[in-house]
Design a protein around this motif. Structure first.
Motif, short mmCIF file in Angstrom:
data_model
loop_
_atom_site.label_atom_id
_atom_site.label_comp_id
_atom_site.label_asym_id
_atom_site.label_seq_id
_atom_site.Cartn_x
_atom_site.Cartn_y
_atom_site.Cartn_z
N PRO A 233 5.37 0.22 -10.13
CA PRO A 233 6.66 0.23 -10.83
C PRO A 233 6.86 -0.96 -11.76
CG PRO A 233 6.94 0.76 -8.50
CD PRO A 233 5.54 0.28 -8.67
N ASP A 234 6.15 -2.08 -11.52
CA ASP A 234 6.35 -3.28 -12.33
C ASP A 234 5.45 -3.31 -13.57
OD1 ASP A 234 8.19 -4.19 -10.47
OD2 ASP A 234 6.65 -5.25 -9.31
N VAL A 235 4.65 -2.27 -13.79
CA VAL A 235 3.72 -2.26 -14.92
C VAL A 235 4.17 -1.20 -15.92
CG1 VAL A 235 1.31 -2.00 -15.64
CG2 VAL A 235 1.84 -2.99 -13.41
N THR A 236 4.23 -1.59 -17.19
CA THR A 236 4.74 -0.69 -18.23
C THR A 236 3.73 -0.47 -19.36
OG1 THR A 236 5.80 -2.56 -19.33
CG2 THR A 236 7.14 -1.29 -17.75
N PRO A 254 -2.41 5.10 -17.75
CA PRO A 254 -1.06 5.28 -17.21
C PRO A 254 -0.61 6.74 -17.29
CG PRO A 254 -0.96 4.38 -19.44
CD PRO A 254 -2.42 4.50 -19.09
N LYS A 255 -0.13 7.25 -16.18
CA LYS A 255 0.44 8.59 -16.15
C LYS A 255 1.97 8.46 -16.05
CE LYS A 255 -3.82 9.99 -16.07
NZ LYS A 255 -4.48 10.54 -17.28
N GLU A 256 2.63 9.54 -15.75
CA GLU A 256 4.08 9.50 -15.64
C GLU A 256 4.51 8.73 -14.39
OE1 GLU A 256 5.90 13.43 -17.62
OE2 GLU A 256 4.50 13.86 -15.99
N ASP A 257 5.74 8.21 -14.41
CA ASP A 257 6.37 7.57 -13.26
C ASP A 257 5.57 6.36 -12.76
OD1 ASP A 257 8.27 7.20 -11.24
OD2 ASP A 257 7.15 8.45 -9.82
N HIS A 258 5.03 5.55 -13.70
CA HIS A 258 4.33 4.31 -13.36
C HIS A 258 3.14 4.54 -12.43
CE1 HIS A 258 7.38 1.73 -15.22
NE2 HIS A 258 8.27 2.59 -14.76
N ARG A 259 2.49 5.68 -12.59
CA ARG A 259 1.28 5.95 -11.82
C ARG A 259 0.07 5.74 -12.72
NH1 ARG A 259 2.72 7.75 -6.92
NH2 ARG A 259 4.89 8.43 -6.73
N PHE A 260 -0.97 5.15 -12.13
CA PHE A 260 -2.13 4.75 -12.91
C PHE A 260 -3.41 5.27 -12.25
CE2 PHE A 260 1.19 1.84 -14.01
CZ PHE A 260 0.97 1.52 -15.34
N PRO A 292 -0.52 -8.75 -13.85
CA PRO A 292 -0.25 -9.22 -12.49
C PRO A 292 0.68 -8.30 -11.71
CG PRO A 292 0.96 -10.54 -14.09
CD PRO A 292 0.02 -9.67 -14.87
N GLY A 293 1.38 -7.40 -12.40
CA GLY A 293 2.26 -6.47 -11.71
C GLY A 293 1.51 -5.53 -10.78
N PHE A 294 0.20 -5.40 -10.99
CA PHE A 294 -0.57 -4.54 -10.10
C PHE A 294 -0.73 -5.14 -8.70
CE2 PHE A 294 -2.21 -2.62 -14.12
CZ PHE A 294 -1.91 -1.30 -13.82
N ALA A 295 -0.42 -6.41 -8.54
CA ALA A 295 -0.54 -7.03 -7.22
C ALA A 295 0.37 -6.36 -6.20
CB ALA A 295 -0.23 -8.52 -7.31
#
Length: 372
Positions: A233-236, A254-260, A292-295
């Motif tokens: 959620p913290d990665v855009t 990146p897919k929808e809803d902050h899914r990667f 770093p949001g992936f942490a």
């Protein structure tokens, strides 16, 4: 050219394999008014197919690092075709057409220079590709605000795209149902089970089983890939981003809803056991190095699958006997080249030849030989 009877309408067509190619062909043929049946060894969700695990990027210039010019041209053709194909489906499918970003750390600058040189060579061979754009730190921050201050330079590849592979597989299956395609899930069948053209038999047989067709393609092999799916959620990030790596280019899609979807590993193995610790650490470390949001992301899935690959890593279409077409060898480029392969097969069925095949450098052979 493959000499064969032209496809009459309506014809009865049997398709073996309901991965990406099998489903695309089933929808296209049913839309033309043909009676279509599909036999698939796996389930409706396609969980055992390479298409189910893929990141589904349509990135011809980015993939030119490992792809021949003909495959790159197929990717460019497919970029233009995907929106129209998706618009015909009964369910929406996420499709993004926002380019590819490539970034690197200072120590990997020599490898980045090599990639840039390769891209320049590809653009010379395929001039219709949009030209890459070098980015300094300010331009990179403007193009991808989520990476501001993290990298001093990068490359932007305009026009490249991606889609949601699982939404697509589901939408294709739903469209097959709406068009009256007879689907037989958990039904493993082989070409020798049919006698196309005989009484009570299909008029045509199309074999799209990937690795399931190993008996018919003796040189076919699996190339293992390992993919991590994250919810962050913290990665855009606004587009697929590739991090230059000493051994391979790691991608974050990146897919929808902050899914990667994060992947890159390419191992000459048909092992389908769970992902290794080494590969998992490399993929997750690369994600964290990009942002770093992936942490604080949550790992929702860690998956492995093998892609069907021929010795030259190129796709192939052949006709081993009359009224039978085999399609295989899409390797790691399935979503990038599937619409192009679809159009070639539809031309072959309708006209006995394909005007597109020469531009794609796609050899079409009869007998037992694979495409060159």
């Amino acid at each position: 050219m493959l000499a064969h009877p032209s496809l009459r309408s309506p014809s009865f067509i049997t398709i073996l394999g309901a991965g990406l190619m099998g489903r695309l062909l089933a929808v296209a043929l049913a839309r033309q008014g043909h009676k279509v049946e599909v036999h698939e060894a796996g389930s409706r969700d396609g969980a055992t197919s390479a298409a189910h695990v893929a990141a589904a990027m349509v990135a011809p210039l980015a993939e030119s690092i490992v792809a021949e010019p003909g495959v790159v041209r197929m990717g460019q053709h497919s970029l233009a075709r995907w929106p129209g194909l998706l618009a015909q489906l009964v369910q929406p499918v996420y499709f993004q057409h926002n380019g590819t970003l490539i970034v690197w750390h200072r120590q990997d600058a020599p490898e980045a220079a090599r990639l840039r040189q390769k891209f320049e060579q590809t653009q010379g061979a395929v001039p219709q590709l949009p030209h890459m754009q070098p980015l300094d730190a300010a331009a990179l921050a403007e193009r991808e605000p989520a990476l501001a201050g993290r990298f001093s330079q990068g490359l932007y590849l305009p026009g490249e795209g991606q889609l949601d592979n699982r939404q697509l597989l589901d939408a294709l299956a739903a469209t097959m149902d709406a068009l009256g395609v007879a689907t037989h899930w958990h039904s493993a069948r082989a070409p020798q089970d049919f006698a196309p053209g005989a009484a009570g038999q299909p008029d045509w047989l199309l074999d799209c089983r990937g690795l399931g067709a190993r008996e018919q393609w003796q040189d076919l092999r699996g190339v293992r890939g390992e993919v991590v799916r994250l919810h962050a959620p913290d990665v855009t990030l606004q587009r697929p981003t590739r991090l230059v790596h000493p051994r391979y280019s790691i991608y974050l899609a990146p897919k929808e809803d902050h899914r990667f979807v994060i992947g890159a590993t390419e191992i000459e193995s048909e092992d389908l056991s769970p992902a290794s610790v080494r590969s998992t650490l490399e993929l997750l470390s690369a994600a964290y190095a990009v942002h770093p949001g992936f942490a604080e992301a949550r790992i929702t899935e860690l998956t492995t699958q093998c892609r069907p690959t021929l010795p030259d890593n190129l796709p192939a279409i052949r006709m081993p006997r009359e009224r039978v077409l085999q399609v295989n060898g899409l390797y790691r480029h399935g979503f990038m080249i599937a619409p192009a392969m679809l159009d070639v097969v539809m031309q072959l069925l309708g006209e006995g030849q394909s005007a597109l095949a020469p531009d794609f450098e796609l050899a079409l052979q009869g007998g037992a030989a694979t495409a060159a």
